[in-house]
Design an enzyme around this catalytic site. Structure first.
Site, PDB file in Angstrom:
ATOM      1  CB  CYS A  96      62.349  51.073  40.589  1.00  0.00           C
ATOM      2  SG  CYS A  96      62.564  50.408  42.231  1.00  0.00           S
TER       3      CYS A  96
ATOM      4  CD  GLU B 187      59.255  52.378  42.858  1.00  0.00           C
ATOM      5  OE1 GLU B 187      59.263  52.769  41.658  1.00  0.00           O
ATOM      6  OE2 GLU B 187      59.896  51.410  43.265  1.00  0.00           O
TER       7      GLU B 187
END
Ligand code: NDP
Length: 469
Positions: A277, A243
Site C-alpha cells: 500500500c 486502509e
C-alpha cells in the site's frame, strides 16, 4: 492433496466446498482452501459473540499475557509460516520478504501486548470527576488483502483482541492458506471463539461486513471495495477503519546525492514487487538529476536476483495473481504506446507471474501509469522543473496514504513534507512503518489509524463515568 480448514470456536471446521490454491512462481498446487457459505459466516459471528463477554471480563493483565503468548507462537512457527507465505503469496524468503513479514507479525503482536490504555481522568473540579474508560466494541470483522496476508491480518486481529473484542477474519481468496494456518496455530493459546475465520471471495466479505452481529470493521484493500464496505456497514452501523492503499509520490529535492538514496528508493518502490500500500508509485526528480537517479536505480534493478522465492538467493519474486499481473502489464503497455521510455531489468523465469523490474521515463502526470495505482514493479520517473510544481503534482491525485521527500538536508525536506497531503510523509525513507507509530490515510486512502495507542483506541468505544462530588 492437503485440505485446509477454517477455525470457529477453537475448532477446525470442514467446508463443503473448496478452491485449489497455486504457487504464483511455479504454478504448483498448494492444496485446497475452504469456501465458506453465508451460513458459515453466521456461525463464526455467533461463536465470536458468545465468546466476547468472557474475553472482555478477564483482567487486562491476563489479556496482555495471552497476547504475549500469541507472539511466542508466531515466533516458534515463523519458518513454517514464512515458507507457506512464499509458496502462496510469492514474496521471497530472503531480503524484505516472508521471513521479514513474520518478524513484523511478531513485533506487531508484542507491542500491543505491552501497551496499556488505562482509564483517564478527563475533568475534575470540586463538584465532579469524569473518568474516560475505553471498553471493547464487541465483534470485529477483519478483511485482509493478499499482498502482506499475515502481517495485515495481525494488524487487524491483535489490537482488537488485546482490547477485549473478538474477531472474525476473512483472508483474501488469493492467499487463504498461510493465514488460516496462522490462525489455527494462534488458537492453541486463545480461548475458543476469540479468533474465528471464514474464507471465500468478496461475497463472503460482503456477508461478514453487513452482518448485524458485527460491531467494527477493519479493512485493507482497494478504494472500490472500501466504498462497498461503507455501504454494507449501514446494516450494522459498525465503525470502520479503512486502509485503501495509495499512489504515493516521492520527491527528490534538486541536487540530492543519487548514490546515497538509491537503495532506499529502490526498496521503497519495489518492496514486495511493488504490491504494497505504501510503496513509491510515482517518483518526481528534478530535471538536472534525472540521469543520475535513473542510472543509480537501473544499476540496482539490473543486479537483483529474480526467481522462485524458495531459493534463498532470490530477492524478487512474481506478482501474486493473474489479475495484478495483467493490470501492471496493461499500464506499462499503455505508457509504451504513448511514447514513454520503458526500461526493463532482470532475467524472468518462464513460468509464473513474473514481470521485469521496470522504470518508465519520458512520462507525465495524466498518463495512466502515473494516475492509477499500479501496485506492481513498474515505476514512473517524472521530471520536474520546480519543487512547487512537484508538490502540486504529488497532491494532485485523490490518494493520500504516504509520500516522501529525499534530500541531502533533512531539515529542508521537512519544510516540504508539511505541504504534502498524506497520512505519513517520510524523509529519506519510504514505507518505514513502526508498531508504535500511527498509520492511516488522508483523502481517498481511507480513514482511521492503526498501530500504537491510537490503533488501540480505534477498537474501543469511550465510556465516561461521571461522578458528582
Ligand atoms: P479488494 O479490495 O477487492 O480485496 C481486498 C479484500 O477485500 C479481500 O479480502 C477481498 O476478498 C475482500 N473483498 C472483496 N469484495 C468485498 C466486499 N464486497 N465486501 C467485503 N470484502 C470484500 O482488492 P483486490 O484484491 O481486488 O485488488 C484490487 C486492487 O486493490 C489492487 O490492484 C491494488 O491496487 C489494491 N489493493 C490494495 C491493497 C492495500 O494494501 N491497500 C491490498 C490489495 C489490493 P477476495 O480477495 O476474496 O475477493
Amino acid at each position: 492433496m492437503k485440505t485446509y480448514t477454517n477455525s470457529v470456536n477453537g475448532q477446525s471446521v470442514e467446508a463443503a466446498d473448496h478452491q485449489e490454491i497455486f504457487n504464483p512462481a511455479t504454478g504448483d498446487s498448494l492444496g485446497l482452501a475452504p469456501l465458506s457459505t453465508e451460513s458459515d459466516v453466521g456461525s463464526a459471528v455467533d461463536a465470536a459473540r458468545l465468546a466476547q463477554p468472557g474475553w472482555a471480563t478477564i483482567s487486562d493483565q491476563e489479556r496482555r499475557d495471552t497476547v504475549a503468548r500469541v507472539a511466542q507462537v508466531l515466533e516458534d512457527n515463523s519458518e513454517y509460516l514464512a515458507e507457506l507465505i512464499t509458496r502462496e503469496q510469492g514474496k521471497p524468503l530472503s531480503g524484505p520478504g516472508s521471513r521479514f513479514e513474520m518478524q513484523a507479525c511478531v513485533g506487531w503482536t508484542q507491542v500491543p501486548a505491552a501497551l496499556e490504555l488505562p482509564p483517564e481522568i478527563v475533568f475534575e473540579d470540586e463538584k465532579r470527576k469524569d473518568i474516560l474508560h475505553r471498553v471493547p466494541l464487541g465483534v470485529v470483522a477483519a478483511i485482509a488483502p493478499w499482498n502482506w496476508p499475515l502481517m495485515i491480518a495481525i494488524w487487524q486481529i491483535i489490537p482488537a483482541i488485546r482490547m477485549g473484542n473478538t474477531v472474525v477474519l476473512k483472508p483474501s481468496e488469493y492467499t487463504p492458506i498461510a493465514t488460516l494456518e496462522m490462525v489455527r496455530l494462534i488458537n492453541q493459546v486463545l480461548p475458543p471463539g476469540v479468533l474465528n475465520t471464514v474464507s471465500g471471495d468478496g461475497r463472503i466479505g460482503a456477508a461478514l461486513t453487513s452482518h448485524p452481529g458485527i460491531d467494527k470493521i477493519m479493512f485493507t484493500g482497494s478504494e472500490a471495495t472500501g466504498r462497498r464496505i461503507i455501504e454494507a456497514s449501514t446494516r450494522n452501523l459498525a465503525p470502520i477503519t479503512l486502509e485503501l492503499g495509495g499512489n504515493d509520490a516521492a520527491i527528490i529535492l534538486p541536487g540530492t546525492d543519487a548514490g546515497a538514496i538509491a537503495e532506499g528508493l529502490f526498496w521503497g518502490a519495489f518492496l514486495n514487487m511493488g504490491q504494497t500500500c505504501a510503496c513509491i508509485k510515482r517518483l518526481y526528480v528534478h530535471e538536472s538529476d534525472y540521469e543520475a537517479v535513473v542510472g543509480a536505480l537501473s544499476t540496482l534493478a539490473g543486479q537483483m536476483p529474480v526467481g522462485d522465492g524458495m531459493d534463498e538467493s532470490n530477492l524478487i519474486g512474481p506478482l501474486q495473481n493473474e489479475m495484478q499481473y495483467n493490470k501492471v502489464k496493461e499500464l506499462v503497455a499503455d505508457a509504451r504506446a504513448n511514447g514513454c521510455e520503458v526500461m526493463e531489468f532482470g532475467n524472468m523465469p518462464d513460468t509464473g507471474y513474473f514481470l521485469p523490474l521496470t522504470l518508465v521515463g519520458n512520462i507525465r502526470d495524466g498518463q495512466r501509469l502515473v494516475d492509477e495505482e499500479q501496485f506492481g514493479p513498474a515505476l514512473p520517473v517524472i521530471r520536474y522543473q520546480s519543487v512547487d510544481e512537484a508538490v502540486a503534482s504529488a497532491n494532485g491525485l485523490g490518494a493520500g496514504l504516504g509520500a516522501s521527500v529525499w534530500a541531502n538536508d533533512p531539515e529542508q525536506a521537512q519544510q516540504i513534507a508539511l505541504n504534502l497531503e498524506a497520512g505519513t510523509v517520510w524523509i529519506n525513507q519510504h514505507g518505514a512503518i513502526h508498531p508504535m507509530v500511527p498509520f492511516g490515510g488522508n483523502k481517498n486512502s481511507g480513514y482511521g489509524v492503526e498501530f500504537g495507542l491510537e490503533g488501540l483506541k480505534a477498537v474501543t468505544q469511550p465510556r465516561v463515568i461521571s461522578v458528582k462530588k
